[in-house]
Motif scaffolding. Structure first.
Motif, PDB file in Angstrom:
ATOM      1  N   ALA A 189      11.967   4.680   2.366  1.00 24.67           N
ATOM      2  CA  ALA A 189      12.969   3.614   2.370  1.00 24.67           C
ATOM      3  C   ALA A 189      12.294   2.263   2.117  1.00 24.67           C
ATOM      4  N   ASN A 190      12.888   1.468   1.249  1.00 23.27           N
ATOM      5  CA  ASN A 190      12.411   0.105   0.976  1.00 23.27           C
ATOM      6  C   ASN A 190      10.936   0.064   0.584  1.00 23.27           C
ATOM      7  N   LEU A 191      10.509   1.013  -0.243  1.00 20.73           N
ATOM      8  CA  LEU A 191       9.089   1.114  -0.587  1.00 20.73           C
ATOM      9  C   LEU A 191       8.555  -0.172  -1.195  1.00 20.73           C
ATOM     10  N   ASP A 192       9.290  -0.788  -2.118  1.00 15.65           N
ATOM     11  CA  ASP A 192       8.787  -2.006  -2.742  1.00 15.65           C
ATOM     12  C   ASP A 192       8.588  -3.124  -1.726  1.00 15.65           C
ATOM     13  N   GLU A 193       9.496  -3.233  -0.754  1.00 14.64           N
ATOM     14  CA  GLU A 193       9.342  -4.252   0.278  1.00 14.64           C
ATOM     15  C   GLU A 193       8.105  -3.977   1.137  1.00 14.64           C
ATOM     16  N   HIS A 194       7.865  -2.696   1.449  1.00 16.45           N
ATOM     17  CA  HIS A 194       6.664  -2.353   2.216  1.00 16.45           C
ATOM     18  C   HIS A 194       5.406  -2.710   1.430  1.00 16.45           C
ATOM     19  N   LEU A 195       5.402  -2.392   0.134  1.00 16.19           N
ATOM     20  CA  LEU A 195       4.230  -2.699  -0.687  1.00 16.19           C
ATOM     21  C   LEU A 195       4.042  -4.204  -0.834  1.00 16.19           C
ATOM     22  N   ASP A 196       5.137  -4.945  -0.943  1.00 18.27           N
ATOM     23  CA  ASP A 196       5.042  -6.417  -1.003  1.00 18.27           C
ATOM     24  C   ASP A 196       4.433  -6.964   0.279  1.00 18.27           C
ATOM     25  N   ARG A 197       4.869  -6.420   1.420  1.00 16.36           N
ATOM     26  CA  ARG A 197       4.362  -6.882   2.713  1.00 16.36           C
ATOM     27  C   ARG A 197       2.869  -6.557   2.848  1.00 16.36           C
ATOM     28  N   LEU A 198       2.496  -5.352   2.430  1.00 18.02           N
ATOM     29  CA  LEU A 198       1.072  -4.979   2.466  1.00 18.02           C
ATOM     30  C   LEU A 198       0.237  -5.891   1.581  1.00 18.02           C
ATOM     31  N   LYS A 199       0.741  -6.186   0.390  1.00 19.95           N
ATOM     32  CA  LYS A 199       0.013  -7.059  -0.533  1.00 19.95           C
ATOM     33  C   LYS A 199      -0.174  -8.446   0.062  1.00 19.95           C
ATOM     34  N   ALA A 200       0.893  -8.997   0.644  1.00 18.12           N
ATOM     35  CA  ALA A 200       0.820 -10.325   1.248  1.00 18.12           C
ATOM     36  C   ALA A 200      -0.159 -10.339   2.418  1.00 18.12           C
ATOM     37  N   ALA A 201      -0.102  -9.307   3.264  1.00 15.83           N
ATOM     38  CA  ALA A 201      -1.014  -9.232   4.409  1.00 15.83           C
ATOM     39  C   ALA A 201      -2.459  -9.085   3.928  1.00 15.83           C
ATOM     40  N   ALA A 202      -2.665  -8.262   2.909  1.00 20.44           N
ATOM     41  CA  ALA A 202      -4.017  -8.066   2.373  1.00 20.44           C
ATOM     42  C   ALA A 202      -4.570  -9.385   1.832  1.00 20.44           C
ATOM     43  N   GLU A 203      -3.750 -10.107   1.081  1.00 14.60           N
ATOM     44  CA  GLU A 203      -4.199 -11.379   0.521  1.00 14.60           C
ATOM     45  C   GLU A 203      -4.523 -12.384   1.618  1.00 14.60           C
ATOM     46  N   SER A 204      -3.699 -12.443   2.647  1.00 17.00           N
ATOM     47  CA  SER A 204      -3.931 -13.428   3.708  1.00 17.00           C
ATOM     48  C   SER A 204      -5.163 -13.105   4.551  1.00 17.00           C
ATOM     49  N   HIS A 205      -5.562 -11.826   4.592  1.00 24.01           N
ATOM     50  CA  HIS A 205      -6.740 -11.426   5.357  1.00 24.01           C
ATOM     51  C   HIS A 205      -7.976 -11.222   4.482  1.00 24.01           C
ATOM     52  N   GLY A 206      -7.823 -11.413   3.169  1.00 22.06           N
ATOM     53  CA  GLY A 206      -8.949 -11.220   2.267  1.00 22.06           C
ATOM     54  C   GLY A 206      -9.299  -9.754   2.031  1.00 22.06           C
ATOM     55  N   PHE A 207      -8.318  -8.866   2.239  1.00 22.44           N
ATOM     56  CA  PHE A 207      -8.521  -7.438   2.007  1.00 22.44           C
ATOM     57  C   PHE A 207      -8.272  -7.125   0.533  1.00 22.44           C
ATOM     58  N   LYS A 208      -8.890  -6.075   0.040  1.00 21.33           N
ATOM     59  CA  LYS A 208      -8.557  -5.554  -1.278  1.00 21.33           C
ATOM     60  C   LYS A 208      -7.335  -4.658  -1.119  1.00 21.33           C
ATOM     61  N   PHE A 209      -6.447  -4.663  -2.124  1.00 22.50           N
ATOM     62  CA  PHE A 209      -5.251  -3.816  -2.071  1.00 22.50           C
ATOM     63  C   PHE A 209      -4.837  -3.439  -3.468  1.00 22.50           C
ATOM     64  N   ASP A 210      -4.676  -2.157  -3.704  1.00 20.30           N
ATOM     65  CA  ASP A 210      -4.230  -1.629  -4.987  1.00 20.30           C
ATOM     66  C   ASP A 210      -2.826  -1.053  -4.791  1.00 20.30           C
TER      67      ASP A 210
END
Length: 79
Positions: A20-41
């Motif tokens: 459910a809401n996969l794109d929203e989950h991926l958007d949230r992961l991307k934003a969190a990764a960027e804010s913490h300096g994590f790599k995310f594919d």
């Protein structure tokens, strides 16, 4: 430098609808990764989630953990 805990995302899976809401989950992961300096594919995350839930016949919860290096661990409960 302090150790950053992994980023965690919980997602509901339905056998007919997928995650459910996969794109929203991926958007949230991307934003969190960027804010913490994590790599995310994002593409790899989508593929890993689809592989982890493939063939599940019941509703379940997928838990994705993202490490600072971009490594992902996925566990699926239920299904």
């Amino acid at each position: 430098m302090s150790h950053c805990p992994d980023i965690e995302e919980l997602m509901h899976f339905d056998p007919d609808e997928g995650i459910a809401n996969l794109d929203e989950h991926l958007d949230r992961l991307k934003a969190a990764a960027e804010s913490h300096g994590f790599k995310f594919d994002r593409h790899a995350a989508r593929n890993e989630l689809q592989a982890a839930t493939f063939g599940k016949r019941r509703p379940a919860v997928a838990r994705l953990l993202l490490s600072p290096t971009g490594a992902m661990a996925i566990e699926v409960r239920g299904g």
